[in-house]
Enzyme design. Structure first.
Site, PDB file in Angstrom:
ATOM      1  N   CYS A  77       2.051  -3.953   4.092  1.00  0.00           N
ATOM      2  CA  CYS A  77       1.131  -2.882   4.473  1.00  0.00           C
ATOM      3  C   CYS A  77       1.477  -2.531   5.915  1.00  0.00           C
ATOM      4  O   CYS A  77       2.507  -2.981   6.423  1.00  0.00           O
ATOM      5  CB  CYS A  77      -0.338  -3.272   4.280  1.00  0.00           C
ATOM      6  SG  CYS A  77      -0.998  -4.532   5.400  1.00  0.00           S
ATOM      7  N   GLY A  78       0.665  -1.762   6.587  1.00  0.00           N
ATOM      8  CA  GLY A  78       0.997  -1.336   7.943  1.00  0.00           C
ATOM      9  C   GLY A  78       1.248  -2.485   8.897  1.00  0.00           C
ATOM     10  O   GLY A  78       2.244  -2.511   9.614  1.00  0.00           O
ATOM     11  N   ASP A 108       0.851  -1.176   0.000  1.00  0.00           N
ATOM     12  CA  ASP A 108       0.000   0.000   0.000  1.00  0.00           C
ATOM     13  C   ASP A 108       0.898   1.240   0.000  1.00  0.00           C
ATOM     14  O   ASP A 108       2.118   1.125   0.197  1.00  0.00           O
ATOM     15  CB  ASP A 108      -0.986  -0.021   1.164  1.00  0.00           C
ATOM     16  CG  ASP A 108      -0.358   0.162   2.527  1.00  0.00           C
ATOM     17  OD1 ASP A 108       0.869   0.362   2.628  1.00  0.00           O
ATOM     18  OD2 ASP A 108      -1.107   0.104   3.515  1.00  0.00           O
ATOM     19  N   GLY A 127      -3.969  -6.816   6.312  1.00  0.00           N
ATOM     20  CA  GLY A 127      -4.894  -6.498   5.222  1.00  0.00           C
ATOM     21  C   GLY A 127      -4.489  -7.130   3.902  1.00  0.00           C
ATOM     22  O   GLY A 127      -5.318  -7.730   3.211  1.00  0.00           O
TER      23      GLY A 127
END
Length: 145
Positions: free
Chosen positions: A62-63, A8, A67
């Site tokens: 991603c973080g 992301d 996700g």
């Protein structure tokens, strides 16, 4: 190996710092980008390409890694595991035959990510009595549903 990577927008810097490391290990890397704020789109694209065997493995960021893992696992033939330590990265391949790992850029340091990636990429799944039947059951369910 041919490795597909994606992330992301928040994990772009993290991914860009790790791509040269993966290449230094001797792998060919294709970056599927990070421009789409809907991380599922990149995760699905990477997963589709890995499941189609256009790439040997995939690595998504991603973080938290959660996700992109969830999105990738919606693709038939993609088996993604979020990893947070070297042992889990090894076992993702050795015990579970995962073809994708996911890593959280906001919860993992660069050096730790390098160790996890290296351990994952040097592991090779070999069917065995302990894990083989468990992996078979996952594949059987996927084929019939």
């Amino acid at each position: 190996m041919k490795i597909a990577v994606g992330c992301d927008p928040n994990a772009e810097e993290f991914k860009q710092q790790l791509i040269p490391f993966i290449e230094k290990l001797g792998h060919e890397v294709t970056d599927f980008g990070s421009d789409d704020s809907i991380y599922a789109n990149v995760a699905i694209e990477v997963a589709e390409n890995v499941a189609a065997k256009k790439f040997d493995r995939g690595i998504l960021f991603c973080g938290t890694g959660i996700g992109v893992m969830l999105a990738a696992n919606k693709v038939k033939g993609a088996y993604a595991a979020v990893v947070g330590d070297a042992y889990s990265a090894q076992r993702a391949c050795l015990s579970n035959n995962c073809n994708i790992i996911t890593i959280g850029s906001q919860v993992t340091g660069y050096k730790k990510a390098e160790v996890m990636i290296e351990e994952y990429l040097k592991a090779t799944y070999v069917y065995n009595e302990r894990s083989g039947k468990k992996v078979d059951r996952i594949l059987e369910y996927e084929r019939t549903h």
